[in-house]
Design an enzyme around this catalytic site. Sequence first.
Site, PDB file in Angstrom:
ATOM      1  N   ASP A   1      49.582  36.279  14.605  1.00 20.88           N
ATOM      2  CA  ASP A   1      49.564  35.333  15.720  1.00 20.88           C
ATOM      3  C   ASP A   1      50.173  33.985  15.357  1.00 20.88           C
ATOM      4  O   ASP A   1      50.822  33.335  16.178  1.00 20.88           O
ATOM      5  CB  ASP A   1      48.145  35.157  16.258  1.00 20.88           C
ATOM      6  CG  ASP A   1      47.184  34.576  15.220  1.00 20.88           C
ATOM      7  OD1 ASP A   1      47.406  34.807  14.023  1.00 20.88           O
ATOM      8  OD2 ASP A   1      46.227  33.900  15.612  1.00 20.88           O
TER       9      ASP A   1
ATOM     10  N   ARG B   1      38.608  81.587  17.888  1.00 17.52           N
ATOM     11  CA  ARG B   1      39.339  81.572  19.155  1.00 17.52           C
ATOM     12  C   ARG B   1      38.749  82.490  20.232  1.00 17.52           C
ATOM     13  O   ARG B   1      39.296  82.585  21.313  1.00 17.52           O
ATOM     14  CB  ARG B   1      40.799  81.977  18.904  1.00 17.52           C
ATOM     15  CG  ARG B   1      41.550  81.048  17.959  1.00 17.52           C
ATOM     16  CD  ARG B   1      42.959  81.582  17.693  1.00 17.52           C
ATOM     17  NE  ARG B   1      43.665  80.813  16.678  1.00 17.52           N
ATOM     18  CZ  ARG B   1      44.406  79.742  16.917  1.00 17.52           C
ATOM     19  NH1 ARG B   1      44.528  79.299  18.157  1.00 17.52           N
ATOM     20  NH2 ARG B   1      45.022  79.107  15.939  1.00 17.52           N
TER      21      ARG B   1
ATOM     22  N   ILE C   1      45.333  70.348  16.428  1.00 20.18           N
ATOM     23  CA  ILE C   1      46.472  69.670  15.802  1.00 20.18           C
ATOM     24  C   ILE C   1      47.703  69.717  16.700  1.00 20.18           C
ATOM     25  O   ILE C   1      48.601  68.881  16.580  1.00 20.18           O
ATOM     26  CB  ILE C   1      46.802  70.274  14.425  1.00 20.18           C
ATOM     27  CG1 ILE C   1      47.348  71.698  14.545  1.00 20.18           C
ATOM     28  CG2 ILE C   1      45.591  70.239  13.502  1.00 20.18           C
ATOM     29  CD1 ILE C   1      47.939  72.241  13.261  1.00 20.18           C
TER      30      ILE C   1
ATOM     31  N   GLU D   1      57.350  75.976  15.119  1.00 17.05           N
ATOM     32  CA  GLU D   1      57.226  77.402  14.780  1.00 17.05           C
ATOM     33  C   GLU D   1      57.607  78.335  15.931  1.00 17.05           C
ATOM     34  O   GLU D   1      57.984  79.478  15.706  1.00 17.05           O
ATOM     35  CB  GLU D   1      55.789  77.697  14.344  1.00 17.05           C
ATOM     36  CG  GLU D   1      54.756  77.365  15.411  1.00 17.05           C
ATOM     37  CD  GLU D   1      53.312  77.477  14.923  1.00 17.05           C
ATOM     38  OE1 GLU D   1      53.105  78.090  13.862  1.00 17.05           O
ATOM     39  OE2 GLU D   1      52.404  76.953  15.594  1.00 17.05           O
TER      40      GLU D   1
ATOM     41  N   ASP E   1      44.792  43.252  10.053  1.00 15.49           N
ATOM     42  CA  ASP E   1      43.474  42.889  10.590  1.00 15.49           C
ATOM     43  C   ASP E   1      43.257  43.376  12.015  1.00 15.49           C
ATOM     44  O   ASP E   1      42.127  43.401  12.488  1.00 15.49           O
ATOM     45  CB  ASP E   1      43.298  41.361  10.576  1.00 15.49           C
ATOM     46  CG  ASP E   1      43.206  40.805   9.172  1.00 15.49           C
ATOM     47  OD1 ASP E   1      42.754  41.535   8.281  1.00 15.49           O
ATOM     48  OD2 ASP E   1      43.600  39.643   8.961  1.00 15.49           O
TER      49      ASP E   1
ATOM     50  N   ASN F   1      48.003  69.965  22.625  1.00 20.81           N
ATOM     51  CA  ASN F   1      48.574  70.677  23.775  1.00 20.81           C
ATOM     52  C   ASN F   1      47.543  70.942  24.866  1.00 20.81           C
ATOM     53  O   ASN F   1      47.748  71.823  25.701  1.00 20.81           O
ATOM     54  CB  ASN F   1      49.186  71.999  23.322  1.00 20.81           C
ATOM     55  CG  ASN F   1      48.142  72.964  22.756  1.00 20.81           C
ATOM     56  OD1 ASN F   1      47.076  72.533  22.298  1.00 20.81           O
ATOM     57  ND2 ASN F   1      48.436  74.244  22.778  1.00 20.81           N
TER      58      ASN F   1
ATOM     59  N   GLN G   1      46.738  71.458   8.923  1.00 23.08           N
ATOM     60  CA  GLN G   1      45.420  71.307   9.530  1.00 23.08           C
ATOM     61  C   GLN G   1      44.607  70.237   8.810  1.00 23.08           C
ATOM     62  O   GLN G   1      43.600  69.767   9.328  1.00 23.08           O
ATOM     63  CB  GLN G   1      44.673  72.643   9.543  1.00 23.08           C
ATOM     64  CG  GLN G   1      45.250  73.611  10.557  1.00 23.08           C
ATOM     65  CD  GLN G   1      44.441  74.885  10.686  1.00 23.08           C
ATOM     66  OE1 GLN G   1      43.470  75.101   9.974  1.00 23.08           O
ATOM     67  NE2 GLN G   1      44.868  75.742  11.595  1.00 23.08           N
TER      68      GLN G   1
ATOM     69  N   HIS H   1      49.367  75.965   6.840  1.00 22.11           N
ATOM     70  CA  HIS H   1      48.056  75.446   7.219  1.00 22.11           C
ATOM     71  C   HIS H   1      47.681  74.156   6.490  1.00 22.11           C
ATOM     72  O   HIS H   1      46.615  73.594   6.767  1.00 22.11           O
ATOM     73  CB  HIS H   1      46.987  76.519   6.999  1.00 22.11           C
ATOM     74  CG  HIS H   1      47.005  77.580   8.058  1.00 22.11           C
ATOM     75  ND1 HIS H   1      47.980  78.552   8.110  1.00 22.11           N
ATOM     76  CD2 HIS H   1      46.213  77.799   9.144  1.00 22.11           C
ATOM     77  CE1 HIS H   1      47.780  79.344   9.151  1.00 22.11           C
ATOM     78  NE2 HIS H   1      46.707  78.908   9.790  1.00 22.11           N
TER      79      HIS H   1
ATOM     80  N   SER I   1      50.054  43.193  11.532  1.00 21.50           N
ATOM     81  CA  SER I   1      48.853  42.622  10.924  1.00 21.50           C
ATOM     82  C   SER I   1      47.889  43.738  10.585  1.00 21.50           C
ATOM     83  O   SER I   1      47.588  44.573  11.441  1.00 21.50           O
ATOM     84  CB  SER I   1      48.183  41.642  11.892  1.00 21.50           C
ATOM     85  OG  SER I   1      46.890  41.312  11.462  1.00 21.50           O
TER      86      SER I   1
END
Length: 793
Positions: free
Chosen positions: A118, A483, A542, A646, A165, A545, A681, A678, A163
Amino acid sequence: MGPRQPPPALVGKKRRIAMMTSGGDSPGMNGAIRAVVRMAVEKGCEAYCIYEGYEGLVQGGNLIKKMEWSDVRGWLSEGGTLIGTARCMAFYERPGRLKAAKNMVLHGIDALIICGGDGSLTGADKFRAEWPGLLQELVEQKELTAEQVQPFKHLNIVGLVGSIDNDMSGTDATIGCFSALGRICEMVDYIEATASSHSRAFVIEVMGRHCGWLALMAGVATGADFVFIPEKPRADNWREEMCTVVARHRKIGKRKTIVIIAEGAHDQHGNKISPSMVKDLLADKQGLALDTRITTLGHVQRGGTACAYDRYLSTLQGVEAVNAVLDATPDTPTPFIAINENKITRKPLVQAVLDTKEVAIAIEARDFDKAMSLRDNEFSDFYNSYMTTTTTSLNDSTRLPEHKRMRIAIIHVGAPAGGVNAATRAAVAYCLTRGHEPIAIHNGFAGFARHHGDKPLGAVRPFDWLEVDGWASKGGSEIGMNRELPSESGMPLIAELFALYKIDGLFIIGGFEGFNALSQLRKAKDEYPSLRIPMTLLPATISNNVPGTEYSIGSDTCLNELVRYCDTIKQSASASRRRVFVIETQGGRSGYIATLAGLSVGAVAVYTPEEGVSINMLAADINHLREVFEKDSGQSRAGRLILINEKASKVYNAKLIADMIREEARDRFESRDSIPGHVQQGGTPSPMDRTRAVRLAIKCIEHLESCGNRSAIDVKEDPLSYTVIGIKGASVVFSAMQDVEDKETDWPNRRPKDEFWMGYKGVVDILSGRPQVPRPESPLVGWKAKDKKRGLI
């Protein structure tokens, strides 16, 4: 020395744009410099860099250098600032600013992009305000002629906030802050191991004189026991409060104690709270009597290469800064480039600086409520999230009445992603704080359906807070995830189990499979009354989507791992000088990871499923590589990378493309393929994934809570009973699943219909110098494809 006469003014909108870094260095500044230089050249402007900050502007001469495209090659992966920064007392005085103005006119520069804090940006705005007077004074003193200053009557300035911070109001993140936070979290993770081994306490001091962002976020990300920040000092009884929290944590079995303190920490009366004061309190033989150590992290927080987020943030903001310069008129207020949630915007610099200074003034006046209100909403959210997760079960007043408490099931669905455990820990903490009963469903719907009643441990069981409390920094999924969808497990059985275990609300953490699972449960509610309960999804994948959000937990961890991998590969490519690596990324049918990684590592080309790959595109890219290597005689230290998703093509994979490049190179350069697999991941989740997981998970449980204790009919009829939480533009929103399914989802490709990052791909191409290449035709589907093959159309 600079030229005695200014170069001829460029016609039309062409400008001479100078880039400068000032104030403390921060990781990502070099990404901003690279983006500004290359975007300026792309737009037909001339780019300059001012070395050593305002000192270079005052001194002029060789410290103001014209930059070419190739001058910034390889800068993305470098830490600090390669054009230097220095304190300049001369610029505080008008004679110093006169010299600076003269040097800019002599170099034909009338636009300045400054990356700094700033103070640096305030100086820049003052310089712009004084500009007409400075030019008039230079003419009066015969330092310059009226003809010389005529083309430079107006100075445009754009600010980029660099910055560690993160102390600028109006933006959620400053360039470098997440890299610094990553360094802190990494150090705290290391310290936790030794603290636990010896059952010790550690007091860790981090930077932040007037801003507690680093301390607070490190506390959220690492699950620290206590945090001290300037904006929200503890009450007068902070000693008793800290000892109560630490004693409670020790009583339930914690072997380590971590206290994080910002360097500007103080009590409500403005008296400094030092690490040694905290250490003495923890080590007091009449009190907790803990073996306590102090660690001051110091400048290790500022050093090192930038994380993926700071790389693409600085790149995108650098591009936007050049556009802001070209869009500016003499009346345009000086802007700075901000980011709010996920949206890059231009904001008035003066107001942001005033608001930032107001925070310090409010702290000095001990008006701490005002200091917190001047920080953005995200800061307050994180503070409340931290207090929820660190004082679990300590405050009975936060518990709901018995009849309002819920049994909330938590399940992970999909593939592992960084931050899943942090989200689970936050959700469990909030449940316990409010009196709800959090229930773990282990190993997804497969575990729920087939192992719910196993002895001695079934897949459905309560959480153990002592175990869960240590999950803040753990990768993967501690309760297991896969899954399998409810329809595959058997919807009648799943509905029966919801009734059997008296589940009142469901919190799903997962990727597109989690989205699909919630969709199936929502549709089945008409048939099964036990599914007429509030349910919400926190996207975690990851691939990033999931429809309904622009950000998924785990995608930042993946990008960090992939960028580290690419940096290592690029080092090999650089050492051999004339080598191209083709790297295959994960991401399913979404090119998000490949594109953002391409931005972060300076890829030559990125191939995504959305665009596809064609032989003509590959031929054009190979010809471009041949031209590049023909001009490069080996002096360049930067290797070249191509990233391919991929599923970008069914035929052209990383190995085939690398082989094609090698064949067409005719031994003039080499190519290799590499597949990180992998590794992407991730191991330890990134601070961004950890902190956002905590914030969003608590919002999800709050949402379930707000929908609880309603009749099954009311839940069934309300679209917001089944939701996905997401970041969209500058907001965090809950979207009704039915709307997202119907309007926003590309079901065949398992991704959103409109992907916010698609415009970034053009930025990758521009900044890599990739020429226009033939784009693949969209594939035909259904009857059109069949009729085309038959020659009917």
